[in-house]
Design a protein around this motif. Structure first.
Motif, PDB file in Angstrom:
ATOM      1  N   SER A   1       0.840  -1.204   0.000  1.00 55.04           N
ATOM      2  CA  SER A   1       0.000   0.000   0.000  1.00 55.04           C
ATOM      3  C   SER A   1       0.876   1.255   0.000  1.00 55.04           C
ATOM      4  O   SER A   1       2.016   1.233   0.507  1.00 55.04           O
ATOM      5  CB  SER A   1      -0.926   0.007   1.212  1.00 55.04           C
TER       6      SER A   1
ATOM      7  N   ASN B   1      -7.125   0.873  -2.452  1.00 57.22           N
ATOM      8  CA  ASN B   1      -7.285   0.129  -1.190  1.00 57.22           C
ATOM      9  C   ASN B   1      -6.445  -1.143  -1.105  1.00 57.22           C
ATOM     10  O   ASN B   1      -6.574  -1.909  -0.165  1.00 57.22           O
ATOM     11  CB  ASN B   1      -8.754  -0.253  -0.921  1.00 57.22           C
TER      12      ASN B   1
ATOM     13  N   GLY C   1      -3.031  -1.375  -3.145  1.00 55.84           N
ATOM     14  CA  GLY C   1      -1.654  -0.905  -3.242  1.00 55.84           C
ATOM     15  C   GLY C   1      -1.034  -1.129  -4.615  1.00 55.84           C
ATOM     16  O   GLY C   1      -1.739  -1.206  -5.622  1.00 55.84           O
TER      17      GLY C   1
END
Ligand code: BT5
Length: 323
Positions: A21, A55, A57
């Motif tokens: 992320s 959400n 990455g």
């Protein structure tokens, strides 16, 4: 270019099996998420294929087609021997650049270029070196080596190159004494060894290696089409240049340590098994001397022994062999 690029390249390179992320990257590098996002966008424009999902990455899927200095640095950082590398988009010849750099650099280093506009073989012949198809590189070894040993250097290195091609691609790479690698009787690699030093010892070896990785037959100029090949042409599989470079450097470093500490006689049996010149009548040319005959042995100093059709024995230091 973003100053965080090399760190982000490194994180994505080491986490290729998962999504990282933006938040996690930002925390690890102690930078803002915007800086991460901007750098990743820039990398995409430079040819990295990165899968970015909200959400979830970012995941690195493939590298740019051109050699990327940050990734080369990651690969060569594993090297116990070569501590510096120079990466270029275009040079005349990596060998020429290495020879310039050797003047004020006494540590081992690597020069790699995407394209060579005047790549050269032995005796000033041309080496065809197109962009994003092959590996065109010069390795500079820096150790004091007694002069008598140098005649066996090519033998150790050629074995390392052939071993790498076999292990990475499965193609049956064979050594053609003294400085070529062939697959199915087509040339896929040649190298060129030059030295600098003083009267009693060699101080630097500048070894230029050209390996055709991902050419198709039509990529070669007409005059080479009947004698050159690439690993991809022979296996049908695209070669990952970075994985190849990584394996090649570790094989070469191992072979070089062997060269420093062993005699050729210790690897001769393996070398002979990898070699493609036995049991065939071939033409050997060295300078003005031409001999047709069969290779029968290699001496411990690296000289090739050939028996001609009349049964006479000839020794060669560095002949051209017509296959
Ligand atoms: C060699 O010479 O095979 C040594 C080639 C070394 C190239 C590397 S690339 C990195 C470094 N920088 C340089 O400028 N050079 C080194 P030789 O044995 O003389 O063979 C040359 C002959 O191979 C040419 O005359 C062509 O017939 C053939 N050739 C040229 N380009 C080729 C290619 N890409 N693939 C296969 N054969 C080629």
């Amino acid at each position: 270019m973003s100053k965080y690029r090399s760190q982000i390249v490194e994180l994505l390179h080491h986490n290729q099996h998962q999504y990282l992320s933006g938040q996690k990257i930002a925390e690890q590098l102690m930078i803002s998420r915007t800086a991460v996002w901007k750098t990743i966008e820039q990398m995409k424009q430079q040819g990295f294929i990165i899968d970015s999902i909200q959400n979830k990455g970012h995941k690195l899927k493939s590298y740019p087609a051109e050699w990327d200095a940050d990734i080369i640095q990651l690969v060569t950082r594993q090297s116990a021997y070569f501590k510096q590398q120079y990466v270029f988009k275009e040079v005349t010849s990596t060998q020429a650049v290495a020879k310039e750099k050797v003047l004020d650099n006494d540590r081992p280093f690597i020069v790699i270029s995407e394209v060579q506009t005047a790549g050269k073989g032995r005796f000033n012949r041309q080496w065809d070196s197109q962009g994003d198809k092959g590996l065109w590189m010069s390795l500079v070894f820096s150790d004091e080596i007694p002069l008598y040993k140098i005649t066996t250097f090519n033998l150790f290195i050629s074995l390392a190159v052939a071993r790498t091609i076999r292990s990475v691609s499965g193609a049956k790479a064979e050594v053609k004494w003294p400085n070529d690698i062939y697959i199915n009787d087509y040339k896929c690699c040649g190298f060129l060894t030059e030295i600098s030093g003083h009267a009693n010892a060699i101080q630097q070896i500048i070894c230029g290696i050209g390996i055709n990785l991902n050419h198709q037959q039509a990529d070669f100029p007409a005059e080479l089409q009947h004698k050159a090949t690439s690993i991809k042409e022979m296996t049908g599989e695209t070669v990952d240049r970075y994985a190849f470079l990584d394996s090649l450097l570790s094989e070469i470093e191992h072979a070089y340590q062997q060269f420093l500490t062993h005699d050729f006689s210790d690897i001769k049996a393996e070398y002979k098994m990898y070699s493609n010149i036995w049991n065939r009548s071939l033409q050997y040319t060295e300078g003005t001397r031409k001999v047709t005959g069969q290779a029968v042995d290699i001496l411990d100093d690296g000289r090739l022994v050939v028996r001609d059709e009349a049964g006479s024995i000839h020794h060669f230091i560095s002949a051209d062999i017509e296959i």
